[in-house]
Design an enzyme around this catalytic site. Structure first.
Site, mmCIF file in Angstrom:
data_model
loop_
_atom_site.group_PDB
_atom_site.id
_atom_site.type_symbol
_atom_site.label_atom_id
_atom_site.label_comp_id
_atom_site.label_asym_id
_atom_site.label_seq_id
_atom_site.Cartn_x
_atom_site.Cartn_y
_atom_site.Cartn_z
ATOM 1 N N ASP A 1 38.627 27.781 -26.177
ATOM 2 C CA ASP A 1 37.014 28.450 -25.711
ATOM 3 C C ASP A 1 36.660 27.052 -24.320
ATOM 4 O OD1 ASP A 1 34.660 29.347 -24.955
ATOM 5 O OD2 ASP A 1 33.665 28.813 -27.770
ATOM 6 N N TRP B 1 38.228 31.674 -20.712
ATOM 7 C CA TRP B 1 38.213 31.668 -19.227
ATOM 8 C C TRP B 1 37.211 32.909 -18.682
ATOM 9 C CZ3 TRP B 1 43.519 31.107 -15.953
ATOM 10 C CH2 TRP B 1 43.447 30.349 -14.326
ATOM 11 N N TYR C 1 33.600 32.755 -18.717
ATOM 12 C CA TYR C 1 32.746 31.680 -18.008
ATOM 13 C C TYR C 1 32.998 31.448 -16.703
ATOM 14 C CZ TYR C 1 33.022 30.083 -22.656
ATOM 15 O OH TYR C 1 31.899 28.887 -23.806
ATOM 16 N N ASP D 1 29.079 37.149 -25.760
ATOM 17 C CA ASP D 1 28.922 36.842 -27.440
ATOM 18 C C ASP D 1 28.818 38.378 -28.336
ATOM 19 O OD1 ASP D 1 30.542 34.477 -26.353
ATOM 20 O OD2 ASP D 1 29.070 33.181 -28.182
HETATM 21 C C1 GLA Z 1 30.664 30.745 -28.368
HETATM 22 C C2 GLA Z 1 32.507 31.751 -28.284
HETATM 23 C C3 GLA Z 1 32.087 32.106 -29.660
HETATM 24 C C4 GLA Z 1 32.264 31.275 -30.747
HETATM 25 C C5 GLA Z 1 31.297 30.123 -30.816
HETATM 26 C C6 GLA Z 1 31.783 29.095 -31.220
HETATM 27 O O1 GLA Z 1 30.135 31.498 -27.981
HETATM 28 O O2 GLA Z 1 31.967 32.963 -27.057
HETATM 29 O O3 GLA Z 1 32.516 33.214 -30.120
HETATM 30 O O4 GLA Z 1 33.582 30.711 -30.896
HETATM 31 O O5 GLA Z 1 31.407 29.873 -28.775
HETATM 32 O O6 GLA Z 1 30.791 28.073 -30.919
#
Ligand code: GLA
Length: 426
Positions: A179, A212, A215, A239
């Site tokens: 992440d 990556w 972001y 997400d």
């Molecule tokens: C980010 C990621 C998620 C998960 C959370 C965990 O939001 O995109 O898929 O991994 O972090 O904290």
């Protein structure tokens, strides 16, 4: 503990601060993509999209094993999910990665600076857990972060890339979800490639799943090429949530295809629209088929984030549909692109490896009481074989018939539903 869910756009203004924003639609359409040839990460992995389980969407950062021993992030959870993956036939269909997400580690490193699992929740250790998976024909994935902390506030890998890559290799890890919280745009560009090199240096095959692209606000083709060069898969959107709206937003974004990211996908490197929420709480049967069908069309990683131990039979049947899985796993690895809209039906096509053949999705994103019927010809969706095509329904595994390109045929699509066809030239 509560973890703030990350949104797609992390626009870093300087090396130490991170602000998150969602760009206006106009930004999507004002970025012009320039095509460049791409060389993928050549580690022999993800020649087709990886499949398995990923705990985040369904199990989150639940670390309260006192109150909720069966569902907290612990070796017990991953073992019990693994057992069902074997006993209920998921593994044999290709779902082999059991992926741990955030909140697995202790809050601090050990005295030598090594990452360590939370001792109460993973008392047997990670090597033991990976052996458990390997002895059952499964693989173990783990989560880390390129920045100073994970999104959930656990130790990050910045300044420890080599050490952590070696730790993961020593633990027998097969996949790293890496992440990008608590980093800067400059550091993302520096350390994502560096971790790729460090994983490679360990000599262990570790599938590298990057976040990556999710972001960086300017998702240009160049950005995607870098992702493909260093990563096996890369997240590029919000997400996912357990909701129809969230699923539709992903599909919408993949239709816009900002930076022509569909063109970068292929064997060794795939766009990752996030986990499958099929079998969770919110989607209807038709909506679940939409997610599965479209993720197959996208050549997306198929990571189930649901409680496999209590899966509804019809959700399980969707996830275990061999024909749809075969579209996802087609060796050509092409990502579908949006073709046309006929009334409210979106038509998407994905070229398959058998020469001249395609998967075609007819998606009805709208609600309403009645199925929508559309009539079209194959030439309308740019099919050209003069001898015609054999058409079959993928979900139902039934032949539909033989059609020349000028013949009319009709498709009826349920509200918030999908029809997936396979079209093979005669
Ligand atoms: C980010 C990621 C998620 C998960 C959370 C965990 O939001 O995109 O898929 O991994 O972090 O904290």
């Amino acid at each position: 503990m509560s973890v703030q869910r990350r949104k797609l756009y992390h626009c870093t203004t300087n090396a130490n601060s991170q602000t998150k924003m969602r760009p206006p639609l106009s930004l999507y359409i004002c970025v012009v993509a320039v095509f460049r040839a791409t060389h993928g990460l050549d580690n022999g992995l993800a020649l087709t999209p990886p499949m398995g389980f990923l705990s985040w969407e369904r199990f989150g950062c639940n670390v309260d094993c006192q109150r909720d021993p069966d569902n907290c992030i612990s070796e017990r959870l991953y073992r019990s999910i693994a057992d069902v993956m074997v006993s209920d036939g998921y593994r044999d269909l290709g779902y082999v990665y059991v992926n741990i997400d955030d909140c697995w580690s202790a809050k601090s490193r050990d005295q030598q600076g090594n990452l360590q699992p939370d001792p109460d929740r993973f008392p047997s250790g990670m090597l033991n857990l990976s052996s458990y998976m390997h002895s059952r024909g499964l693989k173990l994935g783990i989560y880390g972060d390129v920045g100073t902390e994970t999104c959930g506030g656990y130790p990050g890998s910045q300044n420890f890339l080599q050490q952590d890559a070696q730790t993961f290799a020593d633990w027998g890890i097969d996949l790293l979800k890496f992440d990008g919280c608590h980093s800067s745009r400059e550091n993302l560009a520096k350390y994502y490639p560096e971790m790729s090199r460090q994983l490679n240096r360990t000599g262990r095959s570790i599938l590298y799943s990057c976040s990556w692209a999710s972001y960086d606000i300017l998702n240009t083709q160049r950005m995607y090429e870098s992702n493909k060069k260093y990563c096996n898969t890369w997240r590029n959107f919000f997400d996912i949530q357990d909701s129809w709206r969230s699923v539709l937003e992903v599909i919408f974004y993949y239709g816009i295809d900002l930076g022509n990211f569909s063109g970068v996908a292929g064997p060794g490197g795939f766009n990752d629209p996030d986990q499958l929420v099929i079998g969770d709480f919110s989607l209807s049967y038709d909506q679940e088929k939409v997610q599965f069908g479209m993720w197959a069309m996208f050549a997306a990683p198929l990571y189930i984030s649901a409680d496999l131990r209590t899966m509804r039979p019809e959700a399980k049947a969707i996830l275990q549909n061999r024909n749809v899985i075969a579209i996802n796993q087609d060796p050509r690895g092409q990502q579908a692109s949006f073709q046309i809209k006929i009334e409210n039906i979106q038509v998407w096509t994905k070229a398959l490896s058998f020469p001249g053949s395609y998967a075609i999705a007819f998606l009805n994103p709208e609600s309403g009481g009645t199925p929508t019927s559309v009539t079209l010809t194959l030439s309308q969706i740019k099919l050209t074989n003069q001898n015609g095509y054999n058409i079959s329904d993928v979900f139902d595994d039934t032949p539909i018939g033989t059609y020349k390109i000028a013949d009319k045929f009709s498709i009826s699509v349920n509200p918030e539903g999908i029809v997936l066809l396979k079209i093979v030239p005669l």
